[in-house]
Design a protein around this motif. Structure first.
Motif, PDB file in Angstrom:
ATOM      1  N   GLU A 131     -19.175 -20.436 -40.439  1.00 10.23           N
ATOM      2  CA  GLU A 131     -19.255 -18.987 -40.637  1.00 10.23           C
ATOM      3  C   GLU A 131     -17.914 -18.324 -40.324  1.00 10.23           C
ATOM      4  OE1 GLU A 131     -21.761 -17.762 -42.270  1.00 10.23           O
ATOM      5  OE2 GLU A 131     -22.437 -19.838 -42.236  1.00 10.23           O
ATOM      6  N   GLY A 132     -17.149 -18.894 -39.385  1.00  7.47           N
ATOM      7  CA  GLY A 132     -15.810 -18.385 -39.134  1.00  7.47           C
ATOM      8  C   GLY A 132     -14.895 -18.599 -40.328  1.00  7.47           C
ATOM      9  N   ILE A 133     -15.022 -19.765 -40.983  1.00  9.62           N
ATOM     10  CA  ILE A 133     -14.243 -20.034 -42.197  1.00  9.62           C
ATOM     11  C   ILE A 133     -14.623 -19.048 -43.294  1.00  9.62           C
ATOM     12  CG2 ILE A 133     -13.945 -21.710 -44.067  1.00  9.62           C
ATOM     13  CD1 ILE A 133     -14.228 -23.917 -41.901  1.00  9.62           C
ATOM     14  N   ASP A 134     -15.905 -18.820 -43.468  1.00  6.42           N
ATOM     15  CA  ASP A 134     -16.374 -17.873 -44.484  1.00  6.42           C
ATOM     16  C   ASP A 134     -15.782 -16.488 -44.256  1.00  6.42           C
ATOM     17  OD1 ASP A 134     -17.948 -16.901 -46.651  1.00  6.42           O
ATOM     18  OD2 ASP A 134     -19.522 -16.288 -45.258  1.00  6.42           O
ATOM     19  N   ALA A 135     -15.800 -16.029 -43.002  1.00  9.89           N
ATOM     20  CA  ALA A 135     -15.255 -14.707 -42.681  1.00  9.89           C
ATOM     21  C   ALA A 135     -13.750 -14.660 -42.920  1.00  9.89           C
ATOM     22  CB  ALA A 135     -15.585 -14.343 -41.237  1.00  9.89           C
ATOM     23  N   ARG A 136     -13.036 -15.700 -42.518  1.00  8.05           N
ATOM     24  CA  ARG A 136     -11.578 -15.728 -42.691  1.00  8.05           C
ATOM     25  C   ARG A 136     -11.188 -15.678 -44.167  1.00  8.05           C
ATOM     26  NH1 ARG A 136      -6.865 -16.815 -40.144  1.00  8.05           N
ATOM     27  NH2 ARG A 136      -5.255 -17.886 -41.355  1.00  8.05           N
ATOM     28  N   LEU A 137     -12.002 -16.333 -45.006  1.00  7.20           N
ATOM     29  CA  LEU A 137     -11.717 -16.361 -46.445  1.00  7.20           C
ATOM     30  C   LEU A 137     -12.172 -15.100 -47.160  1.00  7.20           C
ATOM     31  CD1 LEU A 137     -12.740 -20.068 -47.241  1.00  7.20           C
ATOM     32  CD2 LEU A 137     -10.421 -19.155 -46.996  1.00  7.20           C
ATOM     33  N   GLY A 138     -12.837 -14.184 -46.431  1.00  7.27           N
ATOM     34  CA  GLY A 138     -13.307 -12.956 -47.058  1.00  7.27           C
ATOM     35  C   GLY A 138     -14.608 -13.113 -47.808  1.00  7.27           C
ATOM     36  N   HIS A 139     -15.438 -14.079 -47.380  1.00  5.54           N
ATOM     37  CA  HIS A 139     -16.748 -14.323 -47.978  1.00  5.54           C
ATOM     38  C   HIS A 139     -16.635 -14.573 -49.485  1.00  5.54           C
ATOM     39  CE1 HIS A 139     -18.270 -13.021 -44.104  1.00  5.54           C
ATOM     40  NE2 HIS A 139     -17.619 -11.880 -44.239  1.00  5.54           N
ATOM     41  N   PRO A 140     -15.936 -15.625 -49.881  1.00  6.26           N
ATOM     42  CA  PRO A 140     -15.743 -15.895 -51.316  1.00  6.26           C
ATOM     43  C   PRO A 140     -17.062 -16.198 -52.015  1.00  6.26           C
ATOM     44  CG  PRO A 140     -15.100 -17.801 -50.016  1.00  6.26           C
ATOM     45  CD  PRO A 140     -15.352 -16.689 -49.039  1.00  6.26           C
ATOM     46  N   ARG A 141     -17.151 -15.811 -53.268  1.00  5.10           N
ATOM     47  CA  ARG A 141     -18.357 -16.055 -54.070  1.00  5.10           C
ATOM     48  C   ARG A 141     -18.259 -17.337 -54.878  1.00  5.10           C
ATOM     49  NH1 ARG A 141     -19.081 -10.929 -57.642  1.00  5.10           N
ATOM     50  NH2 ARG A 141     -20.652 -12.315 -58.571  1.00  5.10           N
ATOM     51  N   TYR A 142     -17.029 -17.817 -55.096  1.00  2.00           N
ATOM     52  CA  TYR A 142     -16.836 -19.005 -55.934  1.00  2.00           C
ATOM     53  C   TYR A 142     -15.820 -19.944 -55.295  1.00  2.00           C
ATOM     54  CZ  TYR A 142     -19.034 -15.853 -59.247  1.00  2.00           C
ATOM     55  OH  TYR A 142     -19.900 -14.966 -59.839  1.00  2.00           O
ATOM     56  N   ASP A 143     -15.998 -21.248 -55.551  1.00  3.27           N
ATOM     57  CA  ASP A 143     -15.038 -22.226 -55.041  1.00  3.27           C
ATOM     58  C   ASP A 143     -13.891 -22.394 -56.046  1.00  3.27           C
ATOM     59  OD1 ASP A 143     -15.798 -23.979 -57.095  1.00  3.27           O
ATOM     60  OD2 ASP A 143     -16.758 -25.425 -55.778  1.00  3.27           O
ATOM     61  N   PRO A 144     -12.901 -23.246 -55.773  1.00  5.52           N
ATOM     62  CA  PRO A 144     -11.742 -23.345 -56.668  1.00  5.52           C
ATOM     63  C   PRO A 144     -12.081 -23.794 -58.089  1.00  5.52           C
ATOM     64  CG  PRO A 144     -11.229 -24.298 -54.532  1.00  5.52           C
ATOM     65  CD  PRO A 144     -12.689 -24.025 -54.532  1.00  5.52           C
ATOM     66  N   HIS A 145     -13.228 -24.445 -58.273  1.00 11.99           N
ATOM     67  CA  HIS A 145     -13.607 -24.916 -59.604  1.00 11.99           C
ATOM     68  C   HIS A 145     -14.468 -23.900 -60.353  1.00 11.99           C
ATOM     69  CE1 HIS A 145     -13.282 -28.405 -56.807  1.00 11.99           C
ATOM     70  NE2 HIS A 145     -12.385 -28.753 -57.693  1.00 11.99           N
ATOM     71  N   GLY A 146     -14.800 -22.790 -59.682  1.00 16.85           N
ATOM     72  CA  GLY A 146     -15.637 -21.775 -60.307  1.00 16.85           C
ATOM     73  C   GLY A 146     -17.112 -21.914 -60.004  1.00 16.85           C
ATOM     74  N   ASP A 147     -17.499 -22.887 -59.184  1.00 20.76           N
ATOM     75  CA  ASP A 147     -18.904 -23.033 -58.805  1.00 20.76           C
ATOM     76  C   ASP A 147     -19.278 -21.957 -57.781  1.00 20.76           C
ATOM     77  OD1 ASP A 147     -19.980 -25.319 -60.206  1.00 20.76           O
ATOM     78  OD2 ASP A 147     -18.579 -26.549 -59.069  1.00 20.76           O
ATOM     79  N   ALA A 148     -20.467 -21.388 -57.943  1.00 21.85           N
ATOM     80  CA  ALA A 148     -20.918 -20.327 -57.050  1.00 21.85           C
ATOM     81  C   ALA A 148     -21.192 -20.862 -55.649  1.00 21.85           C
ATOM     82  CB  ALA A 148     -22.180 -19.679 -57.609  1.00 21.85           C
ATOM     83  N   ILE A 149     -20.767 -20.116 -54.645  1.00 14.06           N
ATOM     84  CA  ILE A 149     -21.024 -20.467 -53.251  1.00 14.06           C
ATOM     85  C   ILE A 149     -22.259 -19.702 -52.786  1.00 14.06           C
ATOM     86  CG2 ILE A 149     -20.141 -20.416 -50.893  1.00 14.06           C
ATOM     87  CD1 ILE A 149     -17.310 -20.417 -52.069  1.00 14.06           C
ATOM     88  N   PRO A 150     -23.358 -20.393 -52.459  1.00 20.07           N
ATOM     89  CA  PRO A 150     -24.534 -19.674 -51.950  1.00 20.07           C
ATOM     90  C   PRO A 150     -24.189 -18.898 -50.682  1.00 20.07           C
ATOM     91  CG  PRO A 150     -25.090 -21.951 -52.514  1.00 20.07           C
ATOM     92  CD  PRO A 150     -23.588 -21.843 -52.558  1.00 20.07           C
ATOM     93  N   ASP A 151     -24.817 -17.738 -50.507  1.00 16.82           N
ATOM     94  CA  ASP A 151     -24.606 -17.005 -49.262  1.00 16.82           C
ATOM     95  C   ASP A 151     -25.466 -17.625 -48.168  1.00 16.82           C
ATOM     96  OD1 ASP A 151     -27.228 -16.039 -49.534  1.00 16.82           O
ATOM     97  OD2 ASP A 151     -26.584 -14.089 -50.301  1.00 16.82           O
ATOM     98  N   ALA A 152     -25.437 -17.029 -46.988  1.00 18.62           N
ATOM     99  CA  ALA A 152     -26.133 -17.617 -45.842  1.00 18.62           C
ATOM    100  C   ALA A 152     -27.643 -17.720 -46.062  1.00 18.62           C
ATOM    101  CB  ALA A 152     -25.839 -16.814 -44.581  1.00 18.62           C
ATOM    102  N   SER A 153     -28.189 -16.891 -46.964  1.00 16.85           N
ATOM    103  CA  SER A 153     -29.625 -16.946 -47.253  1.00 16.85           C
ATOM    104  C   SER A 153     -29.960 -17.923 -48.371  1.00 16.85           C
ATOM    105  CB  SER A 153     -30.134 -15.557 -47.637  1.00 16.85           C
ATOM    106  OG  SER A 153     -29.624 -15.164 -48.909  1.00 16.85           O
TER     107      SER A 153
END
Length: 211
Positions: free
Chosen positions: A113-135
């Motif tokens: 969760e610290g990594i997520d916050a540092r990255l600004g809560h990204p929605r997609y990874d480098p390949h364009g795949d969606a990153i699920p949120d915490a829910s």
């Protein structure tokens, strides 16, 4: 209980239907995981007994609601780690998958969760795949596979498959990354951001565009 083997099965089943609608079969699952069909059949039965998948003999496999949530959590870890490695450590997008496979089982929830916050809560990874949120929720745009885009079609690159690192390097050199615009001309000629684009035959089955 947490189990890397269980998580790998659930992640693979989840990933299979992200960019197409056909459910995965036990034989397909065995090929992707590089395991004997008998081993996969045994594990799928165990997953069904735990309420993580639904499956009938010789039929396709689906995640249950509990399986979907657990798979989304593992996918979230994997894709956040990939994004972190590219953003913070200078990895290229063809190098991150194997590192993330190891780290996704080692990082604590607090660090993730610290990594997520540092990255600004990204929605997609480098390949364009969606990153699920915490829910476990994800946001995806309607898409079409490049192989299915006819002459005259223009779309923005949404996602590039990370299955083949060598192909990723070829696509990187050609400028095919999420956000680039591809136009399909007659006789399968392609343009990227207005410039001619030459790709190997297998690339058209590894690139998804906006629908």
């Amino acid at each position: 209980m947490p189990s890397p083997a269980v998580d790998d099965y659930l992640k693979t089943i989840y990933h299979h239907t992200e960019w197409q609608t056909e459910k995965i079969t036990p034989s397909q699952l065995a090929v992707v995981l590089g395991l004997a069909p008998s081993s996969v059949t045994e594990m799928v039965q165990k997953l069904a007994a735990q309420g993580l998948v639904t499956h009938r003999p010789y039929g396709p496999i689906s995640l249950s609601p509990d399986g979907e949530r657990r798979a989304a959590a593992v996918i979230r870890r994997h894709r956040l780690i990939e994004t972190w490695l590219v953003s913070e450590f200078g990895y290229t997008w063809d190098e991150v998958h194997d590192e993330a496979e190891v780290l996704e089982h080692a990082l604590s929830d607090r660090l993730l969760e610290g990594i997520d916050a540092r990255l600004g809560h990204p929605r997609y990874d480098p390949h364009g795949d969606a990153i699920p949120d915490a829910s476990g929720s994800v946001q995806r745009e309607p898409f079409v596979l490049l192989a299915q885009a006819g002459a005259g079609y223009t779309g923005r690159v949404l996602r590039v498959s990370d299955r083949d690192p060598e192909l990723l390097r070829v696509l990187e050199d050609a400028g095919v990354r999420p956000g680039a615009t591809i136009e399909v001309r007659e006789a399968a000629a392609l343009l990227i951001d207005g410039a001619p684009l030459a790709l190997p035959d297998e690339a058209i089955d590894a690139v998804w565009l906006t629908a």
